[in-house]
Design a protein around this motif. Structure first.
Motif, PDB file in Angstrom:
ATOM      1  N   ALA A 176      -6.519 -16.414  -8.480  1.00  9.47           N
ATOM      2  CA  ALA A 176      -5.604 -15.308  -8.776  1.00  9.47           C
ATOM      3  C   ALA A 176      -6.287 -14.266  -9.664  1.00  9.47           C
ATOM      4  N   ILE A 177      -7.037 -14.737 -10.662  1.00  8.38           N
ATOM      5  CA  ILE A 177      -7.748 -13.807 -11.548  1.00  8.38           C
ATOM      6  C   ILE A 177      -8.701 -12.947 -10.723  1.00  8.38           C
ATOM      7  N   SER A 178      -9.396 -13.601  -9.794  1.00  5.30           N
ATOM      8  CA  SER A 178     -10.361 -12.892  -8.971  1.00  5.30           C
ATOM      9  C   SER A 178      -9.677 -11.897  -8.033  1.00  5.30           C
ATOM     10  N   ILE A 179      -8.648 -12.346  -7.338  1.00  6.96           N
ATOM     11  CA  ILE A 179      -8.009 -11.481  -6.334  1.00  6.96           C
ATOM     12  C   ILE A 179      -7.288 -10.297  -6.985  1.00  6.96           C
ATOM     13  N   ILE A 180      -6.548 -10.598  -8.059  1.00 12.28           N
ATOM     14  CA  ILE A 180      -5.853  -9.497  -8.741  1.00 12.28           C
ATOM     15  C   ILE A 180      -6.890  -8.504  -9.278  1.00 12.28           C
TER      16      ILE A 180
END
Lengths: 258, 260
Positions: A57-61
């Motif tokens: 999630a950190i990466s995609i956001i």
């Protein structure tokens, strides 16, 4: 330096006032949901699920923000003509560009830091106390941040000479291709003639290799990441980003603003 | 302003090449229809621009406050620019152009979008800059503004510079004659001048060559007229401009007819 700092601070302020950080609410909800859900399934995989979900999630956001805001950094200022008054001040165009870059990377750093705290909170809630090995999550987050900086630089470069829509397309395209840059290097084409193979390998070295920043698998399983890997990734990101930004500055400095 | 680059040649301002960024410390620029970061307040946007001129924090605050007062935005300084009217944005634009006390101020259509009061304020600011010894270059479509404010005027028609000089010089101060405005007592006697005069309300207006002026005065005195005003008829900048445009059109038409 003074000029870059002023532009960067303003870029950060713009992101905050445009409610970019609201994505954190979404992330918080995701982490809470995951923590509650994981608590009800098998104890052994709690950590794996939370960490892999959190890091993804950190990466995609982050990628989402880096691409869309990265492309808008310069194009929005040109569209809205806010750039005109600024460039009449004693400020170089490359200073403006660099300030914009630093401002967005700063925004992403703050955003990522907040998400990392959320990830640790979720982890703590399912398996208190935390272990020393959990510190490797920080390494993964650091590498994600390097990756995001590189994506911002690419988005900035494309937005300097093409429309925002195409710039988004190019950036995303290059990111996805870059995920497979390493595979291109080791490709063993059975039916490929040697010159094509050489060309493919050559291209693979020019493409940004985003595999350099991926340590999800070991970190999820609580394994360490070699220091040399982190060091190499850092140097790679710095060099690649610097070259891309130099290209963006060269293009932007010659651009006529009508 | 380094927004577009010359295909050939170069330009200098204050003796320095326009490519030299340092010269921008001495130039103020107001773009046409200025837009600023609409998420900032007037105070913030001016403070932001002031940062590029190397002012200390205290200096910045004092300058920004003073400037907001000068352009009449003091009461709105805490409101985000997205809520500003066009006229207010124009004032912010003017403020950021002169904030750093530049020697040369370039204003692109500084009075467009302003109400009569705003136009007057801008005119006053331009005159004040002039009094302070700064050079102001501005473009306008309102020729009376140019006539009123400028020491030197350049007229551009069809993208070409068609004349530069003092407004008077440009129009060759050649009097077109005189105009007299007068009122008559209740029962006007007939006199030659009256036949030439046009009546508007209580007043009569007559235009005549300068040489006949004293003869006209004698007639008016004899008739017991009250003279309201005597003015010299001069061509306006507007007429000068229109003449150029007409000449252009005539030439274009001629070219078309002769098939060149």
């Amino acid at each position: 330096m003074r000029n870059i700092r002023a532009v960067a601070a303003n870029t950060f302020r713009e992101a905050v006032r445009d409610r970019v950080l609201y994505n954190l609410v979404f992330f918080a909800l995701l982490m809470m949901g995951a923590a509650i859900l994981v608590g009800q399934i098998s104890i052994g995989i709690q950590q794996d699920v939370i960490v892999s979900l959190g890091l993804s999630a950190i990466s995609i956001i982050g990628i989402f923000i880096a691409v869309f805001l990265g492309v808008a950094l310069v194009s929005k200022e040109m569209d809205k003509r806010t750039l005109y008054s600024l460039l009449a001040k004693p400020v170089h165009r490359w200073e403006f560009l660099l300030g914009k870059f630093v401002g967005l990377v700063l925004t992403l750093a703050v955003n990522t830091a907040a998400m990392t705290l959320g990830l640790y909170a979720a982890l703590w809630s399912v398996k208190r106390p935390l272990e020393p090995a959990d510190a490797y999550i920080l390494v993964a987050v650091y590498l994600i941040l390097l990756k995001l900086a590189l994506i911002v630089a690419l988005a900035l470069l494309f937005s300097c000479f093409t429309s925002p829509f195409l710039a988004i397309l190019f950036t995303v395209g290059l990111y996805v291709t870059g995920l497979f840059a390493g595979d291109l290097r080791t490709v063993r084409g059975l039916r490929m003639d040697p010159s094509t193979l050489q060309f493919t390998r050559g291209i693979s070295y020019l493409l940004p290799n985003f595999q350099n920043f991926d340590v999800m698998a070991p970190v999820v399983h609580g394994q360490g990441v070699p220091a040399s890997f982190v060091w190499n990734a850092t140097v790679y990101a710095l060099l690649y980003t610097a070259i891309v930004l130099a290209g963006a500055a060269a293009v932007f400095s010659r651009r006529n603003l009508k | 302003m380094r927004l577009i680059f010359p295909t050939s040649g170069g330009a200098r301002i204050l003796g320095k090449s326009i490519n030299d960024v340092s010269v921008h410390g001495s130039i103020g620029y107001l773009p046409e229809q200025p837009y600023f970061y609409d998420y900032l307040t007037a105070h913030e946007v001016l403070d932001y621009f002031a940062r590029f001129h190397g002012l200390t924090a205290n200096d910045r605050r004092a300058r920004v406050e003073g400037m907001l007062k000068k352009v009449g935005l003091e009461s709105a300084k805490k409101i985000q620019l997205r809520k500003y009217s066009k006229g207010m944005l124009q004032r912010v634009g003017l403020a950021q152009a002169i904030l750093h006390r530049p020697q040369v101020v370039v204003l692109d259509e500084p009075m467009s979008g302003l109400d009569p009061l705003g136009r007057r304020e801008v005119r006053d600011i331009i005159l004040e800059l002039k009094r302070e010894g700064r050079t102001v270059l501005f473009s306008t479509h309102v020729l009376s503004d140019a006539e009123m404010l400028c020491d030197r005027v350049g007229v551009i028609v069809g993208g070409k510079l068609r004349g530069v000089g003092m407004p008077g010089e440009l129009m060759e101060i050649k009097s077109h004659g005189m105009e007299i405005l007068f009122e008559l007592p209740n029962e006007p006697s007939n006199f030659p001048l009256l036949a030439k005069a046009a009546r508007t309300g209580e007043r009569y207006r007559v235009q005549l060559p300068e040489a006949e002026l004293y003869d006209a005065f004698d007639q008016l005195k004899a008739a017991g007229a009250r003279i309201s005003s005597v003015t010299q008829l001069k061509p306006t900048l507007e007429e000068f401009f229109m003449n150029l445009v007409e000449a252009d059109r005539a030439q274009a038409a001629a070219v078309e007819v002769s098939g060149k």
